[in-house]
Design a protein around this motif. Sequence first.
Motif, PDB file in Angstrom:
ATOM      1  N   ASP A 198     -14.459 -71.500 -54.349  1.00 18.34           N
ATOM      2  CA  ASP A 198     -13.634 -72.442 -53.601  1.00 18.34           C
ATOM      3  C   ASP A 198     -12.413 -71.689 -53.065  1.00 18.34           C
ATOM      4  OD1 ASP A 198     -15.331 -74.520 -54.305  1.00 18.34           O
ATOM      5  OD2 ASP A 198     -14.138 -75.087 -56.063  1.00 18.34           O
ATOM      6  N   PRO A 199     -11.834 -72.150 -51.970  1.00 15.84           N
ATOM      7  CA  PRO A 199     -10.634 -71.485 -51.450  1.00 15.84           C
ATOM      8  C   PRO A 199      -9.475 -71.555 -52.446  1.00 15.84           C
ATOM      9  CG  PRO A 199     -11.571 -72.956 -49.811  1.00 15.84           C
ATOM     10  CD  PRO A 199     -12.274 -73.255 -51.101  1.00 15.84           C
ATOM     11  N   TYR A 200      -8.699 -70.477 -52.533  1.00 18.06           N
ATOM     12  CA  TYR A 200      -7.500 -70.490 -53.373  1.00 18.06           C
ATOM     13  C   TYR A 200      -6.242 -70.683 -52.541  1.00 18.06           C
ATOM     14  CZ  TYR A 200      -7.011 -65.572 -51.955  1.00 18.06           C
ATOM     15  OH  TYR A 200      -6.897 -64.417 -51.224  1.00 18.06           O
ATOM     16  N   VAL A 201      -6.350 -70.527 -51.226  1.00 18.25           N
ATOM     17  CA  VAL A 201      -5.229 -70.797 -50.328  1.00 18.25           C
ATOM     18  C   VAL A 201      -5.803 -71.082 -48.945  1.00 18.25           C
ATOM     19  CG1 VAL A 201      -4.842 -68.393 -49.594  1.00 18.25           C
ATOM     20  CG2 VAL A 201      -2.924 -69.994 -49.582  1.00 18.25           C
ATOM     21  N   ARG A 202      -5.115 -71.925 -48.196  1.00 25.39           N
ATOM     22  CA  ARG A 202      -5.541 -72.278 -46.840  1.00 25.39           C
ATOM     23  C   ARG A 202      -4.442 -71.870 -45.863  1.00 25.39           C
ATOM     24  NH1 ARG A 202      -9.877 -76.187 -47.336  1.00 25.39           N
ATOM     25  NH2 ARG A 202     -10.199 -76.639 -49.556  1.00 25.39           N
ATOM     26  N   ILE A 203      -4.846 -71.219 -44.776  1.00 27.74           N
ATOM     27  CA  ILE A 203      -3.904 -70.639 -43.819  1.00 27.74           C
ATOM     28  C   ILE A 203      -4.270 -71.116 -42.420  1.00 27.74           C
ATOM     29  CG2 ILE A 203      -2.968 -68.475 -42.892  1.00 27.74           C
ATOM     30  CD1 ILE A 203      -4.016 -67.097 -45.436  1.00 27.74           C
ATOM     31  N   ASP A 204      -3.283 -71.403 -41.603  1.00 24.19           N
ATOM     32  CA  ASP A 204      -3.540 -71.809 -40.222  1.00 24.19           C
ATOM     33  C   ASP A 204      -3.955 -70.607 -39.376  1.00 24.19           C
ATOM     34  OD1 ASP A 204      -2.892 -74.431 -40.703  1.00 24.19           O
ATOM     35  OD2 ASP A 204      -0.810 -74.234 -40.043  1.00 24.19           O
ATOM     36  N   GLY A 205      -4.920 -70.842 -38.483  1.00 24.51           N
ATOM     37  CA  GLY A 205      -5.236 -69.891 -37.426  1.00 24.51           C
ATOM     38  C   GLY A 205      -4.600 -70.387 -36.149  1.00 24.51           C
ATOM     39  N   CYS A 206      -3.779 -69.561 -35.498  1.00 24.24           N
ATOM     40  CA  CYS A 206      -2.985 -70.011 -34.350  1.00 24.24           C
ATOM     41  C   CYS A 206      -3.068 -69.026 -33.185  1.00 24.24           C
ATOM     42  CB  CYS A 206      -1.513 -70.168 -34.748  1.00 24.24           C
ATOM     43  SG  CYS A 206      -1.198 -71.422 -35.994  1.00 24.24           S
ATOM     44  N   TYR A 207      -2.760 -69.531 -32.001  1.00 21.79           N
ATOM     45  CA  TYR A 207      -2.669 -68.699 -30.807  1.00 21.79           C
ATOM     46  C   TYR A 207      -1.218 -68.278 -30.567  1.00 21.79           C
ATOM     47  CZ  TYR A 207      -7.287 -70.551 -29.466  1.00 21.79           C
ATOM     48  OH  TYR A 207      -8.606 -70.910 -29.433  1.00 21.79           O
ATOM     49  N   LEU A 208      -1.016 -67.006 -30.282  1.00 21.79           N
ATOM     50  CA  LEU A 208       0.278 -66.490 -29.825  1.00 21.79           C
ATOM     51  C   LEU A 208       0.196 -66.346 -28.317  1.00 21.79           C
ATOM     52  CD1 LEU A 208       3.056 -65.101 -30.099  1.00 21.79           C
ATOM     53  CD2 LEU A 208       1.819 -62.959 -30.526  1.00 21.79           C
ATOM     54  N   ALA A 209       0.942 -67.166 -27.588  1.00 16.89           N
ATOM     55  CA  ALA A 209       0.907 -67.147 -26.136  1.00 16.89           C
ATOM     56  C   ALA A 209       1.974 -66.197 -25.594  1.00 16.89           C
ATOM     57  CB  ALA A 209       1.137 -68.548 -25.581  1.00 16.89           C
ATOM     58  N   ALA A 210       1.602 -65.394 -24.623  1.00 11.99           N
ATOM     59  CA  ALA A 210       2.549 -64.483 -23.981  1.00 11.99           C
ATOM     60  C   ALA A 210       3.566 -65.286 -23.174  1.00 11.99           C
ATOM     61  CB  ALA A 210       1.805 -63.506 -23.085  1.00 11.99           C
ATOM     62  N   ALA A 211       4.678 -64.646 -22.829  1.00 10.51           N
ATOM     63  CA  ALA A 211       5.747 -65.332 -22.093  1.00 10.51           C
ATOM     64  C   ALA A 211       5.239 -65.918 -20.782  1.00 10.51           C
ATOM     65  CB  ALA A 211       6.897 -64.369 -21.839  1.00 10.51           C
ATOM     66  N   GLY A 212       4.296 -65.253 -20.138  1.00 17.41           N
ATOM     67  CA  GLY A 212       3.804 -65.720 -18.847  1.00 17.41           C
ATOM     68  C   GLY A 212       2.679 -66.717 -18.913  1.00 17.41           C
ATOM     69  N   CYS A 213       2.263 -67.096 -20.104  1.00 20.96           N
ATOM     70  CA  CYS A 213       1.176 -68.064 -20.272  1.00 20.96           C
ATOM     71  C   CYS A 213       1.705 -69.479 -20.038  1.00 20.96           C
ATOM     72  CB  CYS A 213       0.584 -67.938 -21.675  1.00 20.96           C
ATOM     73  SG  CYS A 213      -0.711 -69.147 -22.046  1.00 20.96           S
ATOM     74  N   ALA A 214       1.040 -70.230 -19.170  1.00 20.00           N
ATOM     75  CA  ALA A 214       1.528 -71.561 -18.809  1.00 20.00           C
ATOM     76  C   ALA A 214       1.035 -72.660 -19.745  1.00 20.00           C
ATOM     77  CB  ALA A 214       1.112 -71.890 -17.378  1.00 20.00           C
ATOM     78  N   ALA A 215       0.082 -72.360 -20.607  1.00 20.08           N
ATOM     79  CA  ALA A 215      -0.497 -73.385 -21.482  1.00 20.08           C
ATOM     80  C   ALA A 215       0.572 -73.970 -22.397  1.00 20.08           C
ATOM     81  CB  ALA A 215      -1.627 -72.792 -22.301  1.00 20.08           C
ATOM     82  N   ARG A 216       0.582 -75.293 -22.524  1.00 19.04           N
ATOM     83  CA  ARG A 216       1.576 -75.963 -23.353  1.00 19.04           C
ATOM     84  C   ARG A 216       1.109 -76.154 -24.791  1.00 19.04           C
ATOM     85  NH1 ARG A 216       2.349 -80.904 -19.290  1.00 19.04           N
ATOM     86  NH2 ARG A 216       0.087 -80.510 -19.222  1.00 19.04           N
ATOM     87  N   ASP A 217      -0.190 -76.123 -24.997  1.00 17.96           N
ATOM     88  CA  ASP A 217      -0.717 -76.275 -26.350  1.00 17.96           C
ATOM     89  C   ASP A 217      -2.059 -75.560 -26.443  1.00 17.96           C
ATOM     90  OD1 ASP A 217      -2.693 -78.042 -25.249  1.00 17.96           O
ATOM     91  OD2 ASP A 217      -1.315 -79.728 -25.503  1.00 17.96           O
ATOM     92  N   ALA A 218      -2.647 -75.567 -27.643  1.00 16.67           N
ATOM     93  CA  ALA A 218      -3.886 -74.835 -27.873  1.00 16.67           C
ATOM     94  C   ALA A 218      -5.030 -75.373 -27.018  1.00 16.67           C
ATOM     95  CB  ALA A 218      -4.249 -74.895 -29.350  1.00 16.67           C
ATOM     96  N   GLY A 219      -5.118 -76.700 -26.894  1.00 18.82           N
ATOM     97  CA  GLY A 219      -6.179 -77.286 -26.098  1.00 18.82           C
ATOM     98  C   GLY A 219      -6.098 -76.894 -24.641  1.00 18.82           C
ATOM     99  N   GLU A 220      -4.886 -76.873 -24.103  1.00 15.87           N
ATOM    100  CA  GLU A 220      -4.693 -76.509 -22.703  1.00 15.87           C
ATOM    101  C   GLU A 220      -5.025 -75.038 -22.475  1.00 15.87           C
ATOM    102  OE1 GLU A 220      -0.821 -76.526 -19.969  1.00 15.87           O
ATOM    103  OE2 GLU A 220      -1.479 -78.553 -20.540  1.00 15.87           O
TER     104      GLU A 220
END
Length: 236
Positions: free
Chosen positions: A96-118
């Motif tokens: 079983d997992p002993y810890v849970r960690i978020d997987g996230c996107y790091l957007a560059a300064a020039g990226c226009a996306a406002r959220d992960a879905g976009e």
Amino acid sequence: MVTVGPSLRAQFAPKGVLHVALNHGNRLLVGRDADGQPQGITVDIAQLLANWLGVGLSFMEYDRAADVSAAATGNQWDVCFLAVDPERAKTIAFTDPYVRIDGCYLAAAGCAARDAGELVSSGGKVGSVHGSAYTLTLQRKPGAEHLVIYPDIVAMLAALDRGEVSAAAGIGDVMRSEATLRPGARVLSPPFMEIRQAMGIVRGRSDAAAALGHFIRDLARTGVIGDIRPHRKVSS
């Protein structure tokens, strides 16, 4: 707690010493001290396991999760610390997992996306690291055709800085740390996955796999894992 006898001890450590694979690609859970020695939550748990079994401990150090999983059938290590994934589970039996960690996107300064879905719907290129749990997951999700796979996190972040990709995928805390080094960069919400970190043992050692599961559950139930502080030096 399971009683440790000679046969169980031999299944865990057939060479008489417990060989534990460390994935230095996960900088949140393992790192090195000033003398270059491994430290972090995975090191602490490995020591607890070796003490419980009554065997010596030897670390097998790898730079990437892909290298750990690739070595699962080569008798290079006995137990490991990796994120649970169906592909890896073909050769590794996970607890079983002993810890849970978020997987996230790091957007560059020039990226226009406002959220992960976009970001995904925009079709922008996203860098990811070969063989990592988040890469394996993203390759099964919508937008997989826009992934650009790099050999390691250093190469991925360099590509982000050169503008080859709009964003980079990774462990949330690591991505947040990297964002502070890049004016205008930001971590997008929500996380694209939950990375379930677990212990694993080479398949074929069924008694040891069951005992390892009990070991992790006992640590969680008694609060020992919660008392172990993750390694927090997450910068490059």
